[in-house]
Structures are given as structure tokens and as C-alpha cells.
Write a protein that holds these residues in place. Structure first.
Motif, PDB file in Angstrom:
ATOM      1  N   TYR A 161       0.744  -1.529   0.002  1.00  0.00           N
ATOM      2  CA  TYR A 161       0.066   0.015  -0.079  1.00  0.00           C
ATOM      3  C   TYR A 161       0.827   1.354   0.020  1.00  0.00           C
ATOM      4  O   TYR A 161       1.775   1.491   0.770  1.00  0.00           O
ATOM      5  CB  TYR A 161      -0.839   0.009   1.332  1.00  0.00           C
ATOM      6  N   THR A 163       0.767   4.120   1.047  1.00  0.00           N
ATOM      7  CA  THR A 163       0.067   5.107   2.072  1.00  0.00           C
ATOM      8  C   THR A 163       1.062   6.066   2.558  1.00  0.00           C
ATOM      9  O   THR A 163       0.620   7.050   2.577  1.00  0.00           O
ATOM     10  CB  THR A 163      -0.255   4.109   3.396  1.00  0.00           C
ATOM     11  N   PRO A 201     -14.188   3.500   3.339  1.00  0.00           N
ATOM     12  CA  PRO A 201     -13.098   3.776   2.472  1.00  0.00           C
ATOM     13  C   PRO A 201     -13.245   4.168   1.200  1.00  0.00           C
ATOM     14  O   PRO A 201     -12.756   4.742   0.291  1.00  0.00           O
ATOM     15  CB  PRO A 201     -12.398   2.215   2.637  1.00  0.00           C
ATOM     16  N   LEU A 233      -5.932   7.729   5.418  1.00  0.00           N
ATOM     17  CA  LEU A 233      -5.136   6.852   4.563  1.00  0.00           C
ATOM     18  C   LEU A 233      -4.692   5.797   5.373  1.00  0.00           C
ATOM     19  O   LEU A 233      -4.903   4.862   4.713  1.00  0.00           O
ATOM     20  CB  LEU A 233      -3.683   7.717   4.253  1.00  0.00           C
ATOM     21  N   ALA A 236      -8.115   3.868   5.292  1.00  0.00           N
ATOM     22  CA  ALA A 236      -8.300   2.987   4.188  1.00  0.00           C
ATOM     23  C   ALA A 236      -7.550   1.954   3.970  1.00  0.00           C
ATOM     24  O   ALA A 236      -7.873   0.934   3.070  1.00  0.00           O
ATOM     25  CB  ALA A 236      -8.281   4.244   2.908  1.00  0.00           C
ATOM     26  N   GLU A 237      -6.248   2.119   4.263  1.00  0.00           N
ATOM     27  CA  GLU A 237      -5.414   0.846   4.024  1.00  0.00           C
ATOM     28  C   GLU A 237      -5.862  -0.481   4.711  1.00  0.00           C
ATOM     29  O   GLU A 237      -5.945  -1.431   4.422  1.00  0.00           O
ATOM     30  CB  GLU A 237      -3.959   1.286   4.391  1.00  0.00           C
ATOM     31  N   ALA A 240      -8.731  -1.807   3.205  1.00  0.00           N
ATOM     32  CA  ALA A 240      -8.419  -2.651   2.001  1.00  0.00           C
ATOM     33  C   ALA A 240      -7.618  -4.016   2.609  1.00  0.00           C
ATOM     34  O   ALA A 240      -7.660  -4.947   1.660  1.00  0.00           O
ATOM     35  CB  ALA A 240      -7.576  -2.050   1.022  1.00  0.00           C
TER      36      ALA A 240
END
Lengths: 291, 291
Positions: A161, A163, A201, A233, A236-237, A240
């Protein structure tokens, strides 16, 4: 001083070296001669500048990991494909360097979804060296965060990721930079951002510009804007990466501040992450790769 | 030549001016004296450099929109809060400028979720001037894409997405730049990216680094990587903006290439977007704001 071997962590931005004895580190040094700024003929002098005092006896084995083994590095160390052990003792690629006895540890690759790592495989090997029976998930937060599923001594799968790089670009170079000057940090704002990133997300793309607008309209503090961006961020990581950490034992390997942020966000999901020092893992992994 | 009035679009990067007569544009000029590079005392000379030939008669009204009205611009034109008409005739903020008769159109703001626009409100007014009974959604793709819900002549709500800026940062300054050099474009790769961004926006953070890895491992072409990145980002924007476009009449206002990309992605969701030229909308909106 007479080291048994020399450990080298050679990334894109920095070069770090350690003189290693039977009890561990005897001495260390570093420079900003990262792989990213060196031409082909620059690697050997950059390394010798740091380790020359330790070479008196000659023939000291040097083991290196990181981007130094990339195609644009000193010598390409072709990726090994997962599933496989993170490093294989003695499989480092030998570099021809005027009497230096140096080996570079190969990175790992994965076909589908396509992914690569260079350097983190050594830290993963370090986790296995420090916890030999480890079975679970290792997260290495950073510029390019990696999540790796490790079982029976092998890396089964992994996922990268961007990020950290995204945070650097958005906070330092996008229009959002006007709203988050300085290095302030507001933990509650981080938590709010992480909760939002984790739970929705798919809305992240819509939440970024709000940081600018709230700065203009509602006087959002730079420290809050900065921490909320990081939270969004990272949240959202984590959303996922849910298939990685859900119901798993999770170890975080990285710097203290970033570890704390990830641990905080994971705790809201009922995951109690363990933490290990990044340098300790790198050294343990390099030791595991010695010929 | 003797214009009735002068239209000015003054953004962060560029300054564009038009001499307007009863039938429309008589002449035009532009420079790169954007608001972003001008100090307080630089605005008047920058404007005069372009419009001096049109001022012979004196007193010609000048109407300007864009970042020139920001706090760091020439003179702040405070935001008007939605819901409201995109522009209100004669409500421009007068600038004191040595005999120049110039008014700046205020931007719009929204309290919750916090958002702002400067310049797009004029294009939205242009859409309403060109289609007086318009009711639906206007999308203005760009560096900061805006989606606006317009009904009964008013902007009801709007939302900004940093899609264009994110694409510029990721394709030009992140590690992904190595995988997407040049300006090539692969339409099928765009479609694949858009489909993925639309259907699984929560996975976007995990899909970005794949572009780099596929370049290294599978020889992904730079044109395909570049187009897929664009598709992923636009797809994720559309997923987040679904409440805006679902079941609505949609008009796209922007450059031709970006309009085509958005229209293509929306078409996969059963939305047939109409398109309007951005400059035509700007001029129609500025005309609607003339005192």
C-alpha cells in the motif's frame, strides 16, 4: 576491532552499516548514499567509505539487503517468488568488488496480484528469527506499507500500500499543504480519520478536499488536518487489508510513531498488534541470511 | 475595437481575458500570470498588460471569476453559502484599481460536508444560461473535480474530489512515475481501471502499487499503466459520487479528453452524460454576472 561480519541495509535514500560480533553490534555507521542517488560505479566507494575501518583483516563477509539489489542498483538480485522462505541462507547474490566479500539478499515477488518487495523480506526473516514458530501476519508500515501472511516459515502472500508516499505527497505537495503546515499532531483527529477511512473507505476520495475546506471555513487546526489525513489514509489501508488482519495474529515492524498509529487504529477493530523494532528485525534477518 | 465589457477567467495558474461585444467574443488574450504567482501589487499590472488595448474608451466593465477572489488573491470575494444561485447579477466585489471598473464573482461554500469552489460557480451559471430550465447534476472534472446538484436555478449541494491532482502527483512524482513515462494512452486499460475503481473503490489503495509491480514483473506498458491509473482514480471518484449521478441528468463541463473519459466510465453505469465546452460555460456565466 575485528567484526565477524558486516550487516548492510541499503535503501533508496540511506545506507546503514553495522560491524557485527558474536554478541551483536560492535559499531555502526550511516550515510545518505542511498541507491537512488548512486550511479553504477558509485556503490563500492560509498560502501568502503563507511566500512573501511572494519576491513583490516580482509575477507570479512558483508551481507546487504534493500534496493541495492534492484535492477538500477549495484547488482540485480532477481526476485524469488512466493510462497517461499523470506530469505534463504547463502542464496545472496555475490558482487564482484575488488576483494570485498559481499552478498545481496534477493527481494520477493508475487504474480497475482502483482507485487514486489526489497528489504522487507529481510525484516520478515528477522521476525521469524526472533519468534521461530511465528504464524500470522506481519505489517511493515512505511512509505510503501507491506502486509505479509507468514505460515510454516514461508511468506504465503503479500500486498503493498502506498500509504506513506501518498501522505507525503498530499501533505507536502498538494493543495492540502496549505491546511497542514508544521508538524503538529492531534490524536483525536487521527482517530476520527481512521474510523472514517476504515468504515467508509469508498468515500475517501470525497473526504480529502474537506480538510482544505474546513481549514478555510471552520478554522480547522493544521495539527488536526494533518492527523486526520494520516488517519483517513491508514484507515483506508486497513479497510483494504482486512483480509490480512481479520482474526489473525498481527506483528507491526517499523518506527515507533507509525507503529503506534497502526496499533491504535487496529485496536478499534479488536486487534491487539504486537510490535517489534525495525532495526532489530533487519539485523536478525541479515544474520539469518549469512552464508 | 470597442468592447461592451471584458470577461476574465483568473485561476491559480493562468489568466485569460476576452473582449466581448453584442455578438460575443471580439478578441481574446492570455498569460501565465496566475493568482498563484502574483503578489498583491502584481494583479493590476498583469491584467492591464492583456486588456490595455481594449480600454481606450475608459470605464469598460470587467467581470472576473476564479482564484483571483481568494483570500490570497487580488481582493477577497467572500463565499456565498449554498443553497443559492450560482452567481447573482451585480453582486460581484468591486476592486479599487486606478479607474478600472472591475468586479470579482464570489465563490460558493457549503457547511456540511465542508466544501468550497471558486470559478466553477461561474461555469455552472453558464450551464443555466445555456439551458435555462436545467435540473440535474453538473460535473466539472479537473484538478479538483466538482459535482454539483442544481435545481430550480440554485446550487443545492456540491462535492469536490482531488482526482486530477492525485493523478498528477502519482503519475509524475511517486514511485509509479517509473512505470508510466511518456503520454501514451491505452483505452482498454482505462476501462479496466475504471471498472475496478467503480466496483471496488475500497480496494483502490491496494491497486496502485500493482501498477509498478506489473511493470517490473510482467512488462506492463507505460501507456497501459498510465491509463489504468487514471481509470482507477476516476472510477473511485464516480463510486464516491454515486449519490450525485445515480438516476440524474448529468452534464459534463470541461476539456474534451477528460470529458470523454468521464463519459466513458459513466456510460458503463447506464448514464448518458451530455457535454458542454468549458470556455463557453465560463463566458456565459460571466455574462450572467455582469452588473
Amino acid at each position: 576491532m575485528m567484526p565477524d561480519w558486516i550487516a548492510v541495509d541499503w535503501g533508496t535514500s540511506n545506507l546503514r552499516v553495522w560491524a557485527m560480533g558474536p554478541q551483536g553490534v560492535l559499531a555502526e555507521a550511516q550515510s545518505d548514499d542511498g541507491m537512488g542517488k548512486l550511479a553504477q560505479d558509485g556503490f563500492e566507494p560509498a560502501l568502503r567509505r563507511l566500512i573501511a575501518p572494519w576491513l583490516a583483516a580482509g575477507g570479512v563477509p558483508v551481507v546487504a539487503c534493500g534496493m541495492v539489489g534492484a535492477r538500477q542498483g549495484w547488482q540485480e538480485a532477481p526476485y524469488r517468488a512466493v510462497p517461499c522462505a523470506p530469505v534463504a541462507r547463502g542464496e545472496g547474490i555475490a558482487v564482484s568488488a575488488n576483494g570485498l566479500n559481499i552478498r545481496i539478499i534477493p527481494g520477493l515477488c508475487q504474480g497475482k496480484p502483482a507485487d514486489v518487495m526489497r528489504g522487507e523480506e529481510t525484516q520478515i526473516a528477522g521476525v521469524l528469527a526472533l519468534h521461530p514458530q511465528f504464524d500470522g501476519v506481519i505489517c511493515l508500515p512505511g512509505t510503501h506499507s507491506k502486509w505479509a501472511h507468514v505460515s510454516a516459515g514461508e511468506v504465503v502472500s503479500f500486498q503493498t500500500y502506498m500509504t506513506g508516499e501518498m501522505f507525503a505527497l498530499l501533505s507536502g505537495q498538494s493543495v492540502l499543504r496549505h491546511s497542514m503546515a508544521g508538524n503538529g499532531w492531534d490524536e483525536a483527529a487521527f482517530d476520527a480519520g481512521a474510523a472514517e477511512g476504515l468504515s467508509r473507505p469508498e468515500r475517501m476520495m470525497a473526504r480529502l478536499f474537506s480538510l482544505r475546506a474546513e481549514g478555510l471555513l471552520a478554522g480547522l487546526e493544521p495539527s488536526a488536518a494533518r492527523a486526520r489525513l494520516s488517519g483517513l489514509l491508514i484507515g483506508a489501508e486497513l479497510a483494504a487489508a482486512r483480509p490480512y488482519w481479520l482474526g489473525q495474529r498481527v506483528v507491526l515492524v517499523g518506527g515507533a510513531a507509525l507503529q503506534a498509529s497502526y496499533a491504535r487504529a487496529l485496536a478499534t477493530q479488536g486487534v491487539t498488534a504486537e510490535t517489534l523494532d525495525a532495526t532489530a528485525c533487519t539485523l536478525a534477518g541479515l544474520a539469518a541470511a549469512r552464508p
